[in-house]
Every structure is written in C-alpha cells, then in structure tokens.
Design a protein around this motif. Structure first.
Motif, PDB file in Angstrom:
ATOM      1  N   ASP A 332       0.848  -1.194   0.000  1.00 42.55           N
ATOM      2  CA  ASP A 332       0.000   0.000   0.000  1.00 42.55           C
ATOM      3  C   ASP A 332       0.883   1.243   0.000  1.00 42.55           C
ATOM      4  N   VAL A 333       1.502   1.486  -1.161  1.00 41.18           N
ATOM      5  CA  VAL A 333       2.386   2.636  -1.326  1.00 41.18           C
ATOM      6  C   VAL A 333       2.115   3.252  -2.687  1.00 41.18           C
ATOM      7  N   ASP A 334       2.645   4.450  -2.892  1.00 34.82           N
ATOM      8  CA  ASP A 334       2.510   5.115  -4.183  1.00 34.82           C
ATOM      9  C   ASP A 334       3.469   4.507  -5.193  1.00 34.82           C
ATOM     10  N   TYR A 335       3.067   4.575  -6.460  1.00 34.05           N
ATOM     11  CA  TYR A 335       3.950   4.180  -7.551  1.00 34.05           C
ATOM     12  C   TYR A 335       4.708   5.415  -8.030  1.00 34.05           C
ATOM     13  N   GLY A 344      -2.522   0.739 -11.269  1.00 31.66           N
ATOM     14  CA  GLY A 344      -2.782   1.135  -9.887  1.00 31.66           C
ATOM     15  C   GLY A 344      -3.303   2.548  -9.742  1.00 31.66           C
ATOM     16  N   LYS A 347      -1.119   4.221  -7.461  1.00 34.95           N
ATOM     17  CA  LYS A 347      -0.703   3.368  -6.358  1.00 34.95           C
ATOM     18  C   LYS A 347       0.031   2.134  -6.904  1.00 34.95           C
ATOM     19  N   TYR A 349       0.958  -1.576  -7.980  1.00 34.17           N
ATOM     20  CA  TYR A 349       0.142  -2.623  -8.591  1.00 34.17           C
ATOM     21  C   TYR A 349       0.924  -3.905  -8.831  1.00 34.17           C
TER      22      TYR A 349
END
Length: 420
Positions: A332-335, A344, A347, A349
């Motif tokens: 559960d982190v940003d891309y 995502g 986010k 994926y």
C-alpha cells in the motif's frame, strides 16, 4: 490496461569470435536432481495444494469468450510484429490462435506449440523460488539483503529488506541505455556476450536511487531481481536457473520449459525473433536475433507450459499459505510517477513478481481483475494472466521488430479481447 516496460536488460557483447555453445544448464530433471545429491539441503517436495488459501472466488463477471475478437486482436499490429501466438484456457473458455510467420524466409506459419523467450516473466519463477526458501527458513524476507550478500551494494546504502526486492520497492536504481548496447545495430553486434549478474548490479548502482526509503514507494525494474537471483545462488550454492528447474520445472513436468545459462539457441519448434536495423539508404532490414545470450531473464517456454505453471501457482501447489499470501500482497504505497493510466492509478500494482490489474469492461460492464506478468527481450514479447479463480487464463507471445520492451498497445489489445 497499461504497464511499465518489462524489459530484462540483455547481456551484450561482440560476437567475433562467436562463443562455443555450451550445453544447457538444465538438461533434464535427472540432471538437476543429480547436482543436488549430497548438498546440505535436499531437493524440495512441492507442498500440497492449498486451494482455500491460494484461490480466491472472483465476483468479476466474465464475458463469453469471443474467438473473432481474439483473432482480430492478435492480427492488430502487422507492421510491428512478424508473428503472434495466444492461448486462452479454463472453464470459461478455450481458444488458440496464431498470426503471421515463424520465419520470414521460409514463410512457415507460427507453430501453435512453439517455444519463445520469457524475458521478465522469469521474475515470477525467481520470486517463487525465493518464497520457497523462506518457507524452508533459509531466507528471511524482513532481513536486509546485505546480510546475505554483504559486499554487493554500496556501503552507504540503507538496509534493503529481501521482501522489497520481490515487490519492486527496494529503491535500487536501474541500468540505463548507456550501460549496455541498445541501438539496433549494437544489439545485433553484441547479442552473444555474457555479463555476470554482479556486473549488471555494479553498473546499476552507479546511478541515483529513485527514492530514498526502501519499502515506501514502488517502481518496476530489473535490478532487484538480479539481486534476488544472486541471493538464491548464495543460499543454495547453485545457479538460480538450476534451482528453478529442480523446484518448479521438474515437479510440474514442464518438459517444454528450460532455464539455460548461456546457450543462445531455442530448441524445438519456435518462431524466430527479429530486429529492424536502419540502413544507410534510409531504409531498414530485418535481422534474425533468435540466438542471443539468455542469462538475464532468459527462460524459454510455451503457452501450454505457462498455463500449467499458472494453475499450479494459484492452486497453492508451489507455495504454502503464508507464502501465497506474500506472493499476492500488493504494498500500500505510491507508484513512482504513477498516474491515472497505470493499473494502480498512482498506487502500487505489483506484488512479488506479479501484476494485479483490472481490465475495463465494455458497455458499462464491471471490469475483470487479473494477475500475471509480462516479459520482453529482443525479438520476443510475452505474458501470462489469469483471473484469481483460474476460470480464464491467457498466455501469449509475439515477435516485435522494434527492439526490446513491451508493445503495450498490442498487449492491451490481447488482454481486452481475452477478458473484456
């Protein structure tokens, strides 16, 4: 669906003199088993299937399979590919189709059961082996990779947990176009050379890291899997290719799948790979690059064998429940630099060697969530995807002439036809 390039950087070098072809790193299951006799750890037995943990009942409504749409999809890039092969399997429909030719000289059609290079799909096999080693208490995902490979990364790097190698949150930098030959003529000239994984990592870590805190962001890349492969080799004492063979290929009887170390050939029936090389007169010519050094991401397989692998993986035949959970956990982190066009939508994926994506439905219908992996190397692009409950599975390969990297327009076209 869109995705970042899944290119596994190729090992390149001049072909003169051309190296003597080595035997396959894995000739047979008997060969792989013989090597580990007398080793500290016995050859692992595949765990019993754990369907409750491994297979999730999907609520996504699957449309009826449309063979005409699938055939149109694989024929949708005639100027960029020489051949395409796709296979759809599962209780929600079966279909196999080809397009184009396997050989531009003989005009032989693409073989339905032909072999092809996997490129970054190899990452899913590496992730599976690492997770098996965690179940054997030989690798701890929470420990830094520096514990296992103390002299590999720069001394000023923070601890890089092993888990972050698998889910693309390690913060390790990537090779650039300046590190390896990347223009078409250079690719042709240097396609037989072999660079050790340690050399590729050493080149990559000369560049800035994409973010500072491991585990806090995600970005797709190959360096983490170079390190993961080296970790497998350090822990087991064998090449990562041999560990893939004895832990996955042999137990699943994937007889058409090989994990060569340096042999540049593709055995058996296969479509040739080509690259378009610019010419002095302003035109271009196709050069056959089927034979190339396979070391980084160089597994070879068929659509049928990839389908068997997907079924075994998602039925829990290769991993116990705890490792299945790890395999399917998307952080559960940003891309990094992600946006609304990514799977995502800004986010993460990717999980441990897999992509999670939703194929948009048509005419207002709900989308279908799939798991899988894409891969690419010069002359070959491929992928495997499945719904979580294995109702419908897709494996494909095509032969782009435009060099390395996924042709995401064609990939998306095939995915939409299969699942939407």
């Amino acid at each position: 669906m869109t995705s970042k390039s899944s290119l596994v950087h190729r090992k390149a070098a001049a072909p003169a003199p051309r190296p003597r072809v080595r035997t396959w790193a894995v000739l047979s299951c008997a060969t792989a088993a013989a090597v580990v006799m007398g080793a500290a750890a016995p050859a692992p037995a595949a765990p019993a299937a754990h369907p409750a943990a491994a297979v999730h009942r999907a609520d996504d409504p699957l449309p009826e399979l449309n063979p005409q749409a699938l055939q149109q999809a694989i024929a949708g890039a005639p100027n960029r590919v020489t051949g395409v092969l796709a296979r759809v399997s599962g209780p929600a429909g079966h279909w196999t189709g080809t397009y184009g030719v396997a050989d531009t000289t003989t005009q032989q059609p693409v073989p339905v059961d032909g072999r092809f290079r996997l490129g970054s799909v190899t990452k899913t096999f590496i992730a599976t082996v690492v997770l098996q080693l965690t179940a054997e208490h030989r690798v701890d995902l929470d420990q830094p990779v520096q514990r296992y490979l103390p002299d590999l990364l720069p001394a000023d790097y923070p601890p890089i947990p092993v888990r972050t190698l698998l889910n693309f949150t390690s913060s390790l930098p990537e090779l650039t176009a300046d590190d390896l030959p990347s223009t078409p003529d250079a690719v042709v000239e240097h396609r037989f050379d072999d660079h050790p994984l340690s050399e590729l990592v050493a080149k990559a870590v000369r560049h800035p890291r994409p973010f500072t805190e491991p585990g806090h962001m995600q970005v797709y890349g190959a360096t983490g899997y170079y390190v993961a492969a080296m970790l497998v080799e350090k822990v087991t004492g064998h090449s990562y290719e041999r560990e893939i063979a004895r832990r996955i290929l042999c137990p699943l009887h994937l007889r058409q799948t090989t994990a060569p170390e340096t042999d540049p050939t593709i055995p058996g029936l296969h479509a040739h790979g080509y690259i378009s090389v610019p010419q002095p007169d302003g035109g271009s010519k196709l050069v056959d690059i089927t034979e190339q050094n396979p070391r980084a991401g160089g597994m070879i397989s068929t659509t049928a064998d990839l389908d068997v692998f997907l079924r075994a993986l998602f039925r829990g035949r290769l991993l116990a429940p705890a490792q299945m959970k790890e395999l399917l956990t998307v952080p559960d982190v940003d891309y990094v630099n992600g946006g609304k066009d990514d799977p995502g939508q800004g986010k993460a994926y990717y999980s441990a060697g897999l992509i999670r994506a939703t194929i948009p439905g048509r005419d207002g219908r709900p989308g279908v969530t799939v798991w899988g992996k894409t891969g690419s190397t010069y002359g070959y692009t491929d992928g495997m995807f499945t719904t979580p409950d294995l109702r419908r599975r897709l494996a494909y390969s095509f032969n782009p002439v435009t060099g390395g990297g996924n042709d995401m327009a064609l990939v998306n076209q095939i995915l939409r036809a299969a699942f939407a």
